[in-house]
Design a protein around this motif. Structure first.
Motif, mmCIF file in Angstrom:
data_model
loop_
_atom_site.group_PDB
_atom_site.id
_atom_site.type_symbol
_atom_site.label_atom_id
_atom_site.label_comp_id
_atom_site.label_asym_id
_atom_site.label_seq_id
_atom_site.Cartn_x
_atom_site.Cartn_y
_atom_site.Cartn_z
ATOM 1 N N LEU A 181 0.848 -1.193 0.000
ATOM 2 C CA LEU A 181 0.000 0.000 0.000
ATOM 3 C C LEU A 181 0.881 1.239 0.000
ATOM 4 O O LEU A 181 1.689 1.440 0.909
ATOM 5 C CB LEU A 181 -0.896 -0.015 1.244
ATOM 6 N N ASN A 182 0.747 2.079 -1.026
ATOM 7 C CA ASN A 182 1.521 3.310 -1.139
ATOM 8 C C ASN A 182 0.640 4.484 -0.747
ATOM 9 O O ASN A 182 -0.372 4.757 -1.396
ATOM 10 C CB ASN A 182 2.041 3.499 -2.564
ATOM 11 N N LEU A 183 1.038 5.204 0.324
ATOM 12 C CA LEU A 183 0.245 6.323 0.832
ATOM 13 C C LEU A 183 0.983 7.651 0.711
ATOM 14 O O LEU A 183 0.639 8.610 1.402
ATOM 15 C CB LEU A 183 -0.116 6.065 2.299
ATOM 16 N N SER A 184 1.964 7.733 -0.156
ATOM 17 C CA SER A 184 2.707 8.983 -0.321
ATOM 18 C C SER A 184 1.756 10.105 -0.729
ATOM 19 O O SER A 184 1.054 10.006 -1.732
ATOM 20 C CB SER A 184 3.795 8.820 -1.385
ATOM 21 N N GLY A 185 1.725 11.164 0.077
ATOM 22 C CA GLY A 185 0.898 12.315 -0.268
ATOM 23 C C GLY A 185 -0.591 12.103 -0.117
ATOM 24 O O GLY A 185 -1.380 12.964 -0.530
ATOM 25 N N ALA A 186 -1.013 10.984 0.462
ATOM 26 C CA ALA A 186 -2.442 10.718 0.616
ATOM 27 C C ALA A 186 -3.033 11.608 1.706
ATOM 28 O O ALA A 186 -2.387 11.915 2.706
ATOM 29 C CB ALA A 186 -2.679 9.254 0.953
ATOM 30 N N VAL A 187 -4.286 12.014 1.501
ATOM 31 C CA VAL A 187 -5.033 12.796 2.491
ATOM 32 C C VAL A 187 -6.315 12.037 2.793
ATOM 33 O O VAL A 187 -7.163 11.856 1.916
ATOM 34 C CB VAL A 187 -5.357 14.211 1.966
ATOM 35 N N PHE A 188 -6.442 11.568 4.032
ATOM 36 C CA PHE A 188 -7.565 10.728 4.441
ATOM 37 C C PHE A 188 -8.482 11.454 5.409
ATOM 38 O O PHE A 188 -8.030 12.185 6.284
ATOM 39 C CB PHE A 188 -7.060 9.460 5.134
ATOM 40 N N GLN A 189 -9.762 11.203 5.255
ATOM 41 C CA GLN A 189 -10.753 11.617 6.239
ATOM 42 C C GLN A 189 -11.791 10.502 6.347
ATOM 43 O O GLN A 189 -12.463 10.174 5.367
ATOM 44 C CB GLN A 189 -11.434 12.929 5.855
ATOM 45 N N ASP A 190 -11.888 9.896 7.520
ATOM 46 C CA ASP A 190 -12.820 8.785 7.733
ATOM 47 C C ASP A 190 -12.530 7.633 6.776
ATOM 48 O O ASP A 190 -13.393 7.201 6.012
ATOM 49 C CB ASP A 190 -14.270 9.250 7.592
ATOM 50 N N VAL A 191 -11.298 7.144 6.827
ATOM 51 C CA VAL A 191 -10.904 5.968 6.044
ATOM 52 C C VAL A 191 -10.721 4.803 7.016
ATOM 53 O O VAL A 191 -9.939 4.889 7.964
ATOM 54 C CB VAL A 191 -9.606 6.229 5.258
ATOM 55 N N ASP A 192 -11.451 3.723 6.782
ATOM 56 C CA ASP A 192 -11.504 2.594 7.715
ATOM 57 C C ASP A 192 -10.770 1.395 7.121
ATOM 58 O O ASP A 192 -11.194 0.839 6.099
ATOM 59 C CB ASP A 192 -12.966 2.238 7.984
ATOM 60 N N LEU A 193 -9.674 1.010 7.771
ATOM 61 C CA LEU A 193 -8.874 -0.125 7.311
ATOM 62 C C LEU A 193 -9.032 -1.359 8.199
ATOM 63 O O LEU A 193 -8.353 -2.357 7.998
ATOM 64 C CB LEU A 193 -7.394 0.270 7.265
ATOM 65 N N ARG A 194 -9.911 -1.311 9.165
ATOM 66 C CA ARG A 194 -10.085 -2.428 10.088
ATOM 67 C C ARG A 194 -10.540 -3.687 9.350
ATOM 68 O O ARG A 194 -11.232 -3.608 8.339
ATOM 69 C CB ARG A 194 -11.102 -2.066 11.177
ATOM 70 N N SER A 195 -10.126 -4.824 9.859
ATOM 71 C CA SER A 195 -10.452 -6.159 9.327
ATOM 72 C C SER A 195 -9.763 -6.454 8.005
ATOM 73 O O SER A 195 -10.087 -7.435 7.339
ATOM 74 C CB SER A 195 -11.973 -6.364 9.175
ATOM 75 N N THR A 196 -8.811 -5.608 7.607
ATOM 76 C CA THR A 196 -8.093 -5.823 6.356
ATOM 77 C C THR A 196 -6.631 -6.162 6.643
ATOM 78 O O THR A 196 -5.999 -5.553 7.501
ATOM 79 C CB THR A 196 -8.201 -4.584 5.456
ATOM 80 N N GLU A 197 -6.109 -7.146 5.919
ATOM 81 C CA GLU A 197 -4.711 -7.554 6.074
ATOM 82 C C GLU A 197 -3.812 -6.609 5.291
ATOM 83 O O GLU A 197 -3.977 -6.446 4.079
ATOM 84 C CB GLU A 197 -4.531 -8.992 5.588
ATOM 85 N N LEU A 198 -2.860 -6.008 5.978
ATOM 86 C CA LEU A 198 -1.912 -5.083 5.354
ATOM 87 C C LEU A 198 -0.512 -5.652 5.516
ATOM 88 O O LEU A 198 -0.032 -5.827 6.631
ATOM 89 C CB LEU A 198 -1.995 -3.706 6.023
ATOM 90 N N ARG A 199 0.157 -5.918 4.400
ATOM 91 C CA ARG A 199 1.486 -6.532 4.485
ATOM 92 C C ARG A 199 2.605 -5.501 4.517
ATOM 93 O O ARG A 199 3.571 -5.650 5.246
ATOM 94 C CB ARG A 199 1.675 -7.512 3.331
ATOM 95 N N SER A 200 2.504 -4.482 3.718
ATOM 96 C CA SER A 200 3.542 -3.443 3.731
ATOM 97 C C SER A 200 2.920 -2.110 3.358
ATOM 98 O O SER A 200 1.970 -2.046 2.570
ATOM 99 C CB SER A 200 4.690 -3.785 2.767
ATOM 100 N N ILE A 201 3.479 -1.039 3.952
ATOM 101 C CA ILE A 201 2.965 0.307 3.712
ATOM 102 C C ILE A 201 4.134 1.229 3.414
ATOM 103 O O ILE A 201 5.131 1.253 4.132
ATOM 104 C CB ILE A 201 2.183 0.838 4.933
ATOM 105 N N THR A 202 3.994 1.997 2.341
ATOM 106 C CA THR A 202 4.966 3.029 2.013
ATOM 107 C C THR A 202 4.422 4.376 2.463
ATOM 108 O O THR A 202 3.272 4.712 2.150
ATOM 109 C CB THR A 202 5.239 3.071 0.499
ATOM 110 N N HIS A 203 5.225 5.127 3.211
ATOM 111 C CA HIS A 203 4.882 6.453 3.719
ATOM 112 C C HIS A 203 3.793 6.353 4.793
ATOM 113 O O HIS A 203 2.628 6.693 4.572
ATOM 114 C CB HIS A 203 4.431 7.383 2.600
#
Length: 234
Positions: A181-203
């Motif tokens: 998951l690449n989040l460079s420069g991302a702007v989040f408001q009310d983003v729900d990642l619960r119950s999801t498998e995340l292996r690697s995150i950039t930024h």
């Protein structure tokens, strides 16, 4: 006598509870299609309304700038279909197949995508509103610089999701698996990642505005420590 003190206004959260601070879920409206006409895949760009494409091949067709209004796609293929600037409004797709799906600068509004099998999905500079992606396997999804509002992913497997520069409001992933998951420069408001498998995150700072669960926090702890320059010793 001193004038009465005025109380500041009370701000309510999206859940309707005063000061609850809970993550707001995507507000999805149902997509209901009736009386569709059976149709063949178009050979050139245009506006298409009230059509059902069943088992059709759109492969290699240039449909740049086309508008699909109240259309349904069943087990269609769209390999290298030119969909730059296309608009999908009140549409439903089931079993879409495309090793290379090209729809940059497209608009998806009131759309349901079920059981898609996409290799490389070029969806940068998109505008999504009221979109539900349900199931399917997506290898690489490029949503760079897109604006996503009221978007729900359920039961998806995404090998690589690029959200560089994305502005997302009320977006949720439920029971999904995301490899990178690449989040460079991302702007989040009310983003729900619960119950999801995340292996690697950039930024990792791009997670600001997202909600995760306790288990995810434990898995992310080494990445968070490294990002802060912390040395953890037993």
């Amino acid at each position: 006598m001193a004038p009465p003190t005025r109380r500041p206004p009370v701000r309510k959260t999206g859940s309707g509870k005063v000061g609850s601070g809970k993550t707001r879920a995507p507000a999805l409206d149902p997509v209901s299609l009736h009386g569709l006409e059976e149709a063949y895949a178009p050979e050139e760009a245009g506006t298409f309304e009230g059509l059902h494409f069943d088992g059709q091949s759109f492969d290699g067709t240039d449909l740049q700038g086309s508008t699909f209004l109240e259309c349904e796609f069943s087990s269609v293929t769209m390999t290298d279909t030119g969909l730059r600037g296309a608009r999908f409004l009140e549409c439903r797709s089931a079993g879409l197949y495309a090793p290379v799906f090209r729809a940059p600068r497209a608009t998806f509004r009131d759309v349901v995508l079920e059981g898609s099998r996409l290799g490389s999905a070029e969806l940068y500079d998109n505008g999504w509103n009221n979109v539900h992606v349900d199931g399917g396997k997506l290898d690489y999804v490029n949503l760079r610089s897109s604006r996503l509002t009221d978007v729900l992913f359920t039961g998806c497997t995404i090998e690589e999701l690029d959200l560089d520069g994305v502005h997302a409001t009320r977006m949720a992933f439920r029971d999904c698996r995301i490899g990178a998951l690449n989040l460079s420069g991302a702007v989040f408001q009310d983003v729900d990642l619960r119950s999801t498998e995340l292996r690697s995150i950039t930024h990792l700072p791009g997670l600001q505005g997202a909600t995760i669960d306790d288990g995810q926090l434990m898995l992310l702890a080494p990445l968070l420590a490294a990002n802060l320059g912390l040395r953890v010793e037993g």
